[in-house]
Every structure is written in structure tokens, then in C-alpha cells.
Design a protein around this motif. Structure first.
Motif, PDB file in Angstrom:
ATOM      1  N   ALA A   1       0.898  -1.227   0.080  1.00 61.69           N
ATOM      2  CA  ALA A   1       0.081  -0.122  -0.042  1.00 61.69           C
ATOM      3  C   ALA A   1       0.993   1.352  -0.170  1.00 61.69           C
ATOM      4  N   VAL A   2       1.748   1.295   0.796  1.00 65.16           N
ATOM      5  CA  VAL A   2       3.033   2.615   0.963  1.00 65.16           C
ATOM      6  C   VAL A   2       3.527   2.528  -0.469  1.00 65.16           C
ATOM      7  N   ALA A   3       4.085   1.647  -0.989  1.00 65.61           N
ATOM      8  CA  ALA A   3       4.745   1.686  -2.002  1.00 65.61           C
ATOM      9  C   ALA A   3       3.896   2.021  -3.337  1.00 65.61           C
ATOM     10  N   ALA A   4       2.506   1.662  -3.400  1.00 71.01           N
ATOM     11  CA  ALA A   4       1.854   2.087  -4.511  1.00 71.01           C
ATOM     12  C   ALA A   4       1.614   3.463  -4.277  1.00 71.01           C
ATOM     13  N   ASN A   5       1.152   3.997  -3.201  1.00 74.38           N
ATOM     14  CA  ASN A   5       0.994   5.419  -2.931  1.00 74.38           C
ATOM     15  C   ASN A   5       2.052   6.437  -3.068  1.00 74.38           C
ATOM     16  N   ARG A   6       3.488   5.852  -2.735  1.00 71.07           N
ATOM     17  CA  ARG A   6       4.443   6.745  -3.150  1.00 71.07           C
ATOM     18  C   ARG A   6       4.670   6.854  -4.873  1.00 71.07           C
ATOM     19  N   GLU A   7       4.266   5.530  -5.322  1.00 65.50           N
ATOM     20  CA  GLU A   7       4.668   5.733  -6.681  1.00 65.50           C
ATOM     21  C   GLU A   7       3.638   6.465  -7.297  1.00 65.50           C
ATOM     22  N   LEU A   8       2.538   6.454  -7.305  1.00 62.96           N
ATOM     23  CA  LEU A   8       1.488   7.197  -7.866  1.00 62.96           C
ATOM     24  C   LEU A   8       1.478   8.682  -7.612  1.00 62.96           C
ATOM     25  N   VAL A   9       2.057   9.020  -6.290  1.00 60.19           N
ATOM     26  CA  VAL A   9       2.358  10.587  -6.216  1.00 60.19           C
ATOM     27  C   VAL A   9       3.518  10.847  -7.206  1.00 60.19           C
ATOM     28  N   SER A  10       4.536   9.919  -7.238  1.00 56.98           N
ATOM     29  CA  SER A  10       5.737  10.333  -8.130  1.00 56.98           C
ATOM     30  C   SER A  10       5.136  10.471  -9.591  1.00 56.98           C
ATOM     31  N   VAL A  11       4.363   9.493 -10.098  1.00 60.61           N
ATOM     32  CA  VAL A  11       3.860   9.648 -11.501  1.00 60.61           C
ATOM     33  C   VAL A  11       3.203  10.946 -11.647  1.00 60.61           C
ATOM     34  N   LEU A  12       2.346  11.103 -10.924  1.00 57.88           N
ATOM     35  CA  LEU A  12       1.507  12.319 -11.053  1.00 57.88           C
ATOM     36  C   LEU A  12       2.161  13.652 -10.775  1.00 57.88           C
ATOM     37  N   ALA A  13       3.352  13.568 -10.189  1.00 58.97           N
ATOM     38  CA  ALA A  13       4.334  14.742 -10.200  1.00 58.97           C
ATOM     39  C   ALA A  13       4.728  14.868 -11.336  1.00 58.97           C
ATOM     40  N   ALA A  14       5.119  13.752 -12.121  1.00 57.40           N
ATOM     41  CA  ALA A  14       6.026  13.774 -13.421  1.00 57.40           C
ATOM     42  C   ALA A  14       4.777  14.300 -14.444  1.00 57.40           C
ATOM     43  N   VAL A  15       3.553  13.935 -14.194  1.00 61.21           N
ATOM     44  CA  VAL A  15       2.329  14.349 -15.138  1.00 61.21           C
ATOM     45  C   VAL A  15       2.437  15.816 -15.025  1.00 61.21           C
ATOM     46  N   ALA A  16       2.511  16.387 -13.798  1.00 68.74           N
ATOM     47  CA  ALA A  16       2.405  17.928 -13.507  1.00 68.74           C
ATOM     48  C   ALA A  16       3.516  18.563 -14.074  1.00 68.74           C
ATOM     49  N   ALA A  17       4.653  18.008 -13.674  1.00 68.19           N
ATOM     50  CA  ALA A  17       5.927  18.708 -14.454  1.00 68.19           C
ATOM     51  C   ALA A  17       6.162  18.712 -15.913  1.00 68.19           C
ATOM     52  N   SER A  18       5.474  17.612 -16.603  1.00 66.95           N
ATOM     53  CA  SER A  18       5.331  17.655 -18.081  1.00 66.95           C
ATOM     54  C   SER A  18       4.707  18.763 -18.412  1.00 66.95           C
ATOM     55  N   ARG A  19       3.328  19.016 -17.943  1.00 69.90           N
ATOM     56  CA  ARG A  19       2.322  20.130 -18.158  1.00 69.90           C
ATOM     57  C   ARG A  19       2.848  21.303 -17.911  1.00 69.90           C
ATOM     58  N   ALA A  20       3.746  21.682 -16.610  1.00 70.93           N
ATOM     59  CA  ALA A  20       4.130  22.680 -16.550  1.00 70.93           C
ATOM     60  C   ALA A  20       5.579  23.067 -17.450  1.00 70.93           C
ATOM     61  N   SER A  21       6.158  22.443 -17.891  1.00 71.87           N
ATOM     62  CA  SER A  21       7.046  22.758 -19.192  1.00 71.87           C
ATOM     63  C   SER A  21       6.589  22.793 -20.461  1.00 71.87           C
ATOM     64  N   ARG A  22       5.372  22.104 -20.530  1.00 77.42           N
ATOM     65  CA  ARG A  22       4.686  22.166 -21.942  1.00 77.42           C
ATOM     66  C   ARG A  22       3.023  22.253 -21.670  1.00 77.42           C
ATOM     67  N   PRO A  23       2.748  23.678 -21.150  1.00 80.68           N
ATOM     68  CA  PRO A  23       1.183  23.760 -21.007  1.00 80.68           C
ATOM     69  C   PRO A  23       0.230  23.643 -22.207  1.00 80.68           C
ATOM     70  N   GLY A  24      -0.882  23.240 -22.011  1.00 79.89           N
ATOM     71  CA  GLY A  24      -1.825  22.993 -23.224  1.00 79.89           C
ATOM     72  C   GLY A  24      -3.084  23.472 -22.734  1.00 79.89           C
ATOM     73  N   ASP A  25      -4.026  23.359 -23.611  1.00 85.67           N
ATOM     74  CA  ASP A  25      -5.412  23.412 -23.179  1.00 85.67           C
ATOM     75  C   ASP A  25      -6.233  22.233 -22.759  1.00 85.67           C
ATOM     76  N   ASP A  26      -5.489  22.004 -21.402  1.00 83.75           N
ATOM     77  CA  ASP A  26      -6.141  20.917 -20.595  1.00 83.75           C
ATOM     78  C   ASP A  26      -6.351  21.358 -19.245  1.00 83.75           C
ATOM     79  N   LEU A  27      -6.867  20.496 -18.519  1.00 84.66           N
ATOM     80  CA  LEU A  27      -7.218  20.825 -16.972  1.00 84.66           C
ATOM     81  C   LEU A  27      -6.078  20.981 -16.043  1.00 84.66           C
ATOM     82  N   THR A  28      -5.075  20.139 -16.369  1.00 90.84           N
ATOM     83  CA  THR A  28      -3.812  20.083 -15.651  1.00 90.84           C
ATOM     84  C   THR A  28      -3.087  21.374 -15.660  1.00 90.84           C
ATOM     85  N   SER A  29      -2.930  21.993 -16.894  1.00 86.52           N
ATOM     86  CA  SER A  29      -2.369  23.070 -17.198  1.00 86.52           C
ATOM     87  C   SER A  29      -3.082  24.404 -16.640  1.00 86.52           C
ATOM     88  N   ALA A  30      -4.266  24.134 -16.653  1.00 86.74           N
ATOM     89  CA  ALA A  30      -5.113  25.334 -16.078  1.00 86.74           C
ATOM     90  C   ALA A  30      -4.981  25.404 -14.601  1.00 86.74           C
TER      91      ALA A  30
END
Length: 416
Positions: A189-218
Motif C-alpha cells: 500500500a505504501v509503495a503504490a501510494n508513493r509511486e502514484l504520487v511520483s507519477v502524478l508529479a511527473a505528469v504535472a511537471a510535463s504540463r508545467a514545461s509544456r502547458p496546453g489546453d487541458d485541465l492540469t495546465s489550468a
């Protein structure tokens, strides 16, 4: 005469079909004490009317600061339900915090914005059906419909809405399943939560560097414009909620609807003949076999009497959606029967009620309606390739569906 104490119902972490246990509990009342994984004491509200009142009650909170056992240090690290209690986002916020977070994403889910997604939903559905037809033409007798149709449609739509790159999607689905599972150990459970947070942080970083017309960028733009509107943890928590709720619920809804129609061909015939609509199918499936069985958590801010039962302040309470959908006091003596013409079907609570009513409800309804209509228009003789009772159930008691959905899209040659 001494009345024996009510023995709490021990929730099976492995899940399984909830309906038999629900029926037994409902026979005893609208509210029942339960034992959650880890021997944590809780309650479940199962009756339709009691649940509707409870979900909208002003003295019922979502924030874990009202969770007595957690605040007293009695909940161990790695508790499989910890994410439901502690993730920072709309599902664990109250009052002004909840309104602030909800306002940031609500514009993406208005009826008008969702209806504008219809052409894309129809396009994706057609592409998936073309692939299924090609697979059968090339010799596949049986196809796994959950993985190859019910999953990729809502996952693609929510990821496109959020601006999640293709490279992240498979891992996000796997980790979402781990997070909502209730039968895994503390380490997993701990490992899954940590990895999920890590993946979502990577998603946010991707959108921060390349913002688009999407909800995360907004959301990132809102955070950068005014840090008080959305913290980094709230951004990740919001993405987590949107990913999980944005595809798991619809995945289970489509899967359960196909199972129900295959097991009740007379109901399918009503729809194909025009005597009932695909919207009727979606609402009756939500009622009869809710995609979410028991959803964690809410906490009374004071001792609260619900349908004659006292729920002590700070108790973690499950919302018993699958039970409420078959409450005979609301849906009649035949509530266990799948009936697409049922007048009371739309009264279900499977998408919530009150201030935390599911923001994505219009999108889930659109996706499921389009998916089912196009699927059975292309393959009207589609049927299960194994008896429904033999299909393995999803692990955990939160989601309510099966692991796989093997089907034949066309009748077996020579079959009567």
C-alpha cells in the motif's frame, strides 16, 4: 429480556459480490456497525433514505481531522484505506476548502462542456470497436471486453481532458487499482501510494514545461497565479481523484451493464426495439449493480442518530451505494431484479448526493451511453463467454465489478 448486542459485520478486504451481505444487513436496518481491515471499527449506512440524508447532513464531515482513531494514533502506517482518509483534495475537504477546490475543476464538467466531448467519445468508441471486429475477423473467438473496450474509452477521455501523456497511462491505471484495493498489505500500500504520487508529479511537471489546453495546465496556472488557491499537495490530490474517479467508475459501469444485458436478454430486446433507452440501461445499472459498493469515508462531527442508530462522533463511515440501490423500501419488492423500465431507477445514489455529488457524473453517463449503444449496434448478439457467476470479482470492497469480461461478439458457428 436482555437484547443481545449487534455483532459488527466484518468487511472482507478481498471484496466479492456485495449483494448477499447487503441484503442481510438491510434486513437488520439502514445502518450497521462494521469492522474494517486492520480491525478498525466503523459504520456503514445502507438504506436509501438514511444514506441520502447522511450524505447531505451538515454535521457530517469529509476531513480526516474528524477521524478520532486516526488522530489518536490508533491507525497503523500502511493501512490499506489510508489514502481515502488523508489524500488532500475535494474528497477530503469540507466547507470553504471544498468549495475552493471544486470551483477549480467544475467548469470542465458542466453539461455544455461535457456535451462538447461527445464527438471525441464517439470517435474513440468507433476506433475501439473497429479493433475488436478486426481481432475477431483475424480468428479470435473470445475477446476480453473489459481491458480492450470498457477501460481504454474512459481512460483515454480523462487523460486527454487532463493532458496526461500516453507514456503515463498504463502505469496510472495499475496504480489506481492498487490504491482502491483493500486487500493488499502495508508495504504494498505504501509503495503504490508513493509511486502514484511520483507519477502524478511527473505528469504535472510535463504540463508545467509544456502547458496546453487541458485541465492540469489550468490548475498549474491557477496555483502559480495565486498559491493560496491550490497547494502542491492539493494539485497532486486533485489529479489523483480525477484519474481514479474519471475512469474506474465508468469502467465498472460499462462492464456491469454488459453483464446485466447479457444475463437479461429480454431487457436488451426492449432497448434494441426502442421500448427503452440506453440512458435507461445506464441508470438501472447504476442502481442495480453500482460501480462503487462501499465508499470511504465520512465522519460525524457529533454523535449523530441516523434512522434510530447512533453513530458516535469521529467514526469512519462507509457510504453503502450498492445496498441502497436495492433497498426495497424505495425500489419495491422486486428491487433485486434488473428492469430497464423501472420508474424509480433514476433515484439511485450511486453517483453520490449533496455537496460531494460526483462532478464527473455527466461525463460518465455520456461515455457509458455512447459505449453501450455503439457496442450492441455493432454486435447485437454479443454474449458472455463464461457464466457470469464464474467471473472473478475485483479485489477490494470499494469498486464493484469483475476482473475480466470475456465475450463472443458473434454467435458460435452452428449454434442454435
Amino acid at each position: 429480556m436482555t437484547i443481545p448486542p449487534v455483532v459488527p459485520h466484518r468487511i472482507d478486504p478481498a471484496g466479492g459480490c456485495p449483494h448477499a451481505a447487503n441484503a442481510r444487513l438491510l434486513d437488520r436496518g439502514a445502518v450497521a456497525p462494521v469492522v474494517l481491515p486492520g480491525d478498525v471499527e466503523g459504520m456503514v449506512v445502507l438504506g436509501h433514505d438514511a444514506l441520502k440524508d447522511f450524505l447531505a447532513h451538515p454535521d457530517v464531515a469529509k476531513s480526516a481531522r474528524h477521524f478520532t482513531a486516526l488522530n489518536e494514533g490508533r491507525i497503523p502506517d500502511g493501512w490499506p484505506l489510508m489514502t481515502f482518509a488523508t489524500v488532500q483534495g475535494m474528497t477530503t475537504a469540507d466547507d470553504e476548502d471544498h468549495r475552493r477546490l471544486r470551483s477549480l475543476v467544475s467548469r470542465a464538467f458542466t453539461a455544455r462542456r461535457v456535451e462538447a466531448l461527445r464527438p471525441r467519445v464517439e470517435e474513440l468508441t468507433g476506433e475501439l470497436l473497429d479493433r475488436l471486429e478486426a481481432a475477431v475477423t483475424e480468428g479470435e473467438d473470445i475477446v476480453e471486453l473489459r481491458r480492450r473496450f470498457a477501460l481504454p474509452l474512459p481512460m483515454s477521455v480523462i487523460c486527454e481532458l487532463l493532458g496526461v501523456d500516453e507514456e503515463f497511462r498504463g502505469r496510472l491505471h495499475h496504480l489506481s487499482g492498487q490504491v482502491v484495493a483493500t486487500d493488499i498489505g502495508p508495504r504494498e500500500a505504501v509503495a503504490a501510494n508513493r509511486e502514484l504520487v511520483s507519477v502524478l508529479a511527473a505528469v504535472a511537471a510535463s504540463r508545467a514545461s509544456r502547458p496546453g489546453d487541458d485541465l492540469t495546465s489550468a490548475l498549474i496556472a491557477a496555483r502559480e497565479e495565486d498559491g493560496d488557491r491550490l497547494s502542491e499537495q492539493e494539485l497532486i490530490g486533485t489529479l489523483l481523484l480525477m484519474i481514479i474517479a474519471g475512469h474506474e467508475t465508468t469502467l465498472n459501469l460499462i462492464t456491469n451493464a454488459v453483464r446485466a444485458l447479457c444475463a437479461h436478454r429480454d431487457q436488451l430486446d426492449l432497448v434494441l426495439s426502442g421500448a427503452a433507452s440506453w440512458s435507461d440501461v445506464v441508470e438501472e445499472t447504476l442502481r442495480w449493480d453500482s460501480p462503487v459498493s462501499y465508499f470511504p469515508f465520512r465522519y460525524p462531527k457529533r454523535d449523530l442518530t441516523v434512522d434510530g442508530t447512533v453513530i458516535p462522533r469521529g467514526t469512519p463511515v462507509l457510504a453503502g451505494y450498492s445496498a441502497a440501490g436495492r433497498d426495497r423500501s424505495v425500489h419495491g419488492p422486486d428491487a433485486d431484479r434488473f428492469d430497464v423500465t423501472r420508474a424509480s431507477a433514476a433515484r439511485h445514489l450511486s453517483l453520490g448526493h449533496g455537496p460531494h455529488y460526483c462532478l464527473g457524473a455527466p461525463l460518465a453517463r455520456l461515455e457509458a451511453t455512447v459505449a453501450l449503444e455503439r457496442l450492441f449496434a455493432r454486435f447485437p448478439d454479443l454474449d458472455l463467454a463464461a457464466p457470469d457467476a464464474e467471473l472473478a470479482r475485483k479485489a477490494g470492497f470499494v469498486g464493484n465489478s469483475v476482473v475480466q469480461l470475456p465475450v463472443r461478439l458473434w454467435p458460435v458457428a452452428g449454434a442454435a
